[in-house]
Design a protein around this motif. Sequence first.
Motif, PDB file in Angstrom:
ATOM      1  N   THR B 269       0.810  -1.216   0.000  1.00 51.58           N
ATOM      2  CA  THR B 269       0.000   0.000   0.000  1.00 51.58           C
ATOM      3  C   THR B 269       0.844   1.267   0.000  1.00 51.58           C
ATOM      4  O   THR B 269       0.323   2.368   0.047  1.00 51.58           O
ATOM      5  N   ASP B 270       2.169   1.084  -0.036  1.00 49.30           N
ATOM      6  CA  ASP B 270       3.049   2.260  -0.091  1.00 49.30           C
ATOM      7  C   ASP B 270       2.926   2.894  -1.487  1.00 49.30           C
ATOM      8  O   ASP B 270       2.772   2.198  -2.498  1.00 49.30           O
ATOM      9  N   SER B 271       2.982   4.228  -1.542  1.00 49.60           N
ATOM     10  CA  SER B 271       2.848   4.920  -2.836  1.00 49.60           C
ATOM     11  C   SER B 271       3.979   4.538  -3.800  1.00 49.60           C
ATOM     12  O   SER B 271       3.895   4.758  -4.992  1.00 49.60           O
ATOM     13  N   ARG B 272       5.056   3.956  -3.271  1.00 44.37           N
ATOM     14  CA  ARG B 272       6.186   3.581  -4.130  1.00 44.37           C
ATOM     15  C   ARG B 272       6.135   2.117  -4.563  1.00 44.37           C
ATOM     16  O   ARG B 272       7.105   1.589  -5.107  1.00 44.37           O
ATOM     17  N   TRP B 273       5.009   1.435  -4.291  1.00 42.54           N
ATOM     18  CA  TRP B 273       4.922   0.002  -4.578  1.00 42.54           C
ATOM     19  C   TRP B 273       5.209  -0.324  -6.038  1.00 42.54           C
ATOM     20  O   TRP B 273       5.920  -1.276  -6.354  1.00 42.54           O
ATOM     21  N   GLU B 274       4.704   0.488  -6.946  1.00 41.16           N
ATOM     22  CA  GLU B 274       4.898   0.171  -8.366  1.00 41.16           C
ATOM     23  C   GLU B 274       6.390   0.182  -8.708  1.00 41.16           C
ATOM     24  O   GLU B 274       6.915  -0.704  -9.400  1.00 41.16           O
ATOM     25  N   LEU B 275       7.075   1.201  -8.179  1.00 38.57           N
ATOM     26  CA  LEU B 275       8.522   1.305  -8.411  1.00 38.57           C
ATOM     27  C   LEU B 275       9.242   0.082  -7.840  1.00 38.57           C
ATOM     28  O   LEU B 275      10.113  -0.510  -8.477  1.00 38.57           O
ATOM     29  N   LEU B 276       8.824  -0.311  -6.650  1.00 38.59           N
ATOM     30  CA  LEU B 276       9.468  -1.429  -5.977  1.00 38.59           C
ATOM     31  C   LEU B 276       9.221  -2.739  -6.727  1.00 38.59           C
ATOM     32  O   LEU B 276      10.126  -3.546  -6.900  1.00 38.59           O
ATOM     33  N   SER B 277       8.015  -2.927  -7.197  1.00 38.75           N
ATOM     34  CA  SER B 277       7.642  -4.239  -7.741  1.00 38.75           C
ATOM     35  C   SER B 277       8.025  -4.417  -9.203  1.00 38.75           C
ATOM     36  O   SER B 277       8.187  -5.546  -9.658  1.00 38.75           O
ATOM     37  N   THR B 278       8.169  -3.316  -9.956  1.00 33.82           N
ATOM     38  CA  THR B 278       8.406  -3.497 -11.396  1.00 33.82           C
ATOM     39  C   THR B 278       9.802  -4.029 -11.691  1.00 33.82           C
ATOM     40  O   THR B 278      10.004  -4.734 -12.668  1.00 33.82           O
ATOM     41  N   ASP B 279      10.795  -3.685 -10.882  1.00 30.39           N
ATOM     42  CA  ASP B 279      12.147  -4.202 -11.108  1.00 30.39           C
ATOM     43  C   ASP B 279      12.772  -4.426  -9.738  1.00 30.39           C
ATOM     44  O   ASP B 279      13.425  -3.553  -9.187  1.00 30.39           O
ATOM     45  N   ILE B 280      12.541  -5.637  -9.206  1.00 28.36           N
ATOM     46  CA  ILE B 280      12.946  -5.925  -7.835  1.00 28.36           C
ATOM     47  C   ILE B 280      14.461  -5.756  -7.659  1.00 28.36           C
ATOM     48  O   ILE B 280      14.934  -5.325  -6.612  1.00 28.36           O
ATOM     49  N   ALA B 281      15.238  -6.081  -8.727  1.00 26.61           N
ATOM     50  CA  ALA B 281      16.693  -5.973  -8.623  1.00 26.61           C
ATOM     51  C   ALA B 281      17.124  -4.523  -8.413  1.00 26.61           C
ATOM     52  O   ALA B 281      18.104  -4.240  -7.736  1.00 26.61           O
ATOM     53  N   ALA B 282      16.363  -3.599  -9.013  1.00 22.99           N
ATOM     54  CA  ALA B 282      16.733  -2.180  -8.918  1.00 22.99           C
ATOM     55  C   ALA B 282      16.259  -1.560  -7.613  1.00 22.99           C
ATOM     56  O   ALA B 282      16.593  -0.420  -7.302  1.00 22.99           O
TER      57      ALA B 282
END
Lengths: 402, 393
Positions: B269-282
């Motif tokens: 539910t964090d606003s940064r979830w999309e960033l976190l999930s789209t490229d887990i390595a990054a």
Amino acid sequence: LFNDVPAVGSHDTVLAARKTGPLRGIRVFDLTAYQVGPWATMLLGSMGAEVLHVEHPDTDWSQLSAGVQPTVNGTSVAYLAWNMNKRSIFLDMKNPDDQALAHRIIRTCDVFVNNMRPGAAERAKMSYEELSAINPLLIYCSATGYGRSGPRAGDAGVDGHIQAISGFWSTQGARGGQRETYRHYSQMDGSTGNILAQAILLALVARKRTGKGQRVDVTMIDASATAQLTRLIESLEGVKHAAIGSSAYATAPDRAFKCKDHRWIGVSVTSELEWQRLCSALGCEMLKSDERFEDNRCRVSNRAELENILVPIFAARTQAYWEFTLSSAGIPFGLPLGWSTLRCHEQVIENGYMQEIDTPLWGRLCTGGPPWHFSKTPAQTSSPPIPGEATAELQAEVGLAE
Amino acid sequence: MTWDAIRVGGPLEGLKVIEYAEGVAGPMAGRLLADAGADVVKVEPPRGDRTRGWAFAPSEVASGRIFDALNRSKRSVVIDVPRSSEESCPAIDQLLSAADVVIVDAGELELVDRAVKHLHLIVCVISGWGPDGPWAGLPGGELPAQLSSETTSSLGQAGEEPVRLGTDHASIVTGTYAMQGILAAILAFDEVGGQRIDVSLFGSLIHMRSTLWVSLSNPDRWKGFHLDSYVRPPEFGYQTKDSRMICSLGRVQNAVQLITDLNMEFAFTDSRWELLSTDIAAAVGLGDNAAILHDIWDRGLSQWKFREAKAIIERHGGWATEYLDHHAFSIDEHVRTMGVIIPSAGSDGKSFLDIRAPWKFGETPAPPPRPAPALGQHTPQAVRCDRDDYEQT
């Protein structure tokens, strides 16, 4: 043989190094990936060895050398930065035909280097037993992260991880703060590569005397320990390293001072003579006879008091004043320089410490120049090869040799 | 004069080396040569190598051990070399005639001059800034080289007091390159004879940052940890219950499952979830977005002991390593199994903990280390350079 290399761009300098460098005539089979192995063989290439760097034929160029970002014209920067001064051949080490070709090439080589995980060399028919039987003069070198046995033998030997485990992070940080990681992840890889290159050279020197090849092993753990020798020795004596900014642990005064114009200057006093000179240059003759600062041990013990005296003195004058004063007095100092300044700095250019390399596909790249200057056998820096460019030549060469 | 090298085995057995260098860089090269079996005679002025007086306050115990570690397996000879190379000094001239290699600090001009007159010698000159250019004659050092090569830009915060890389990186790397240069010159000796090699603290650190220079040359875009080291905040790793850690998730297949297994559902539910999930390595470790997402991982990983977090991450194909300081490193089970830490004898005759030579040779194993020398311990013997004399000491 060397006349057959196509004169693409900077290949002229590859040829030049192979004609002038101290390792001319040495041939290296480079079955390494990531940084440690390629860094080592890049150094050997700079010194004139002919390095045959192996890549898999189907690799996406953006993913070469672990695909480290950024890319330059679509190629991983790591491939470019770590494979200068080499030729490149394509081999699929899982394909029996290519394994046989590799064996024929290795017969012509002085050195074989790999950084495969324990067991992988055997599967690729590249074990020490097999290769030394083919070529008894061969120097067979392996680099691993943690060695071949022990509880961590299977762990990943990767720079950031090796920095964490070897304590490279543990002797620095902002004054009074937490100790922090070194953010240029490559120094443990590079240090291991340096030790690997050294090991290869040692075995080549030994071969001159014994007339035999041999097996040589290097680990990132050993190399990292050597790279941190002075601090590690202190720790083994029970010393705890707190974060002390720019100050040195074993010498004083040895730190950066802020000048009147808010620029910094690093002043490094590491001997009694330099201390005497500094006191005179600062106009602080009375410090010479101050027993708190009598010798380096006293100055290190009373570092805070000493720095409290010196900080306002440096803050009262500009960086240019201190640059003039310290250089006149023969006291070691340094100024923080940035990339754009360094790249065109006289001191860098006149010593060739950075070099601008024209490449066939990646434009002009700037990289570190050879760290050794040889008066009679100059080293060189040249473009990384186009992946696979020398494959046909090597096939023809060893085919004819059969 | 004869100088029968002490023969203790190793790839450099029989090589005769004079070290007229102090501090860390030159003696480091000498240590590595001695580790490989060379006979290294350390020539010191009457005041001794400056590192004999280096210490870590307030601990008395550590005093002098830096010297001992850098100078193990060497002999010490005190010679007051005249400031003018025209002035006669038979002691040093005889040593130079008999040696194969000389390591010398560039500031010792008179010795550099004397050494290069001996055409059979490989003379390795160590300087702060390099042999050419406007700073060529200036004294350098560890911090000066770190600052000027902008090694310090990968630590601390821009605009604040520079943070020194705590290990003596410029000096130790320079010692390593000096060793390489000497070995390469030995290999070329039959063809060209002796020659001069120059290495410097400044040049060595610039070389060690080559990956960064290539990254800065003309990148397709500003991406990756090499370029990011300039703009990232200080990095402390991730805090677990019992230690800091680093992780790499490039091989993780199922990011959502990993996050779930780490009890990090709050991230969904964090606003940064999309960033976190789209490229887990990054999203972690050295990845491009790691600095932005650091607090999410800190919160998640702080629920676990390191061993627990590592097991979960490894189950998903990732890597995790704990932060060990030097003491923890030295007693780590794996490091002990390898045998990295070894006992050595100091110049005071007492034992201290040292580390082994960093290479392993199948046929010409490196000899075990011998004690570091007291100042001038071998003076009368080594000037005559007679092996029997040495063995009596």
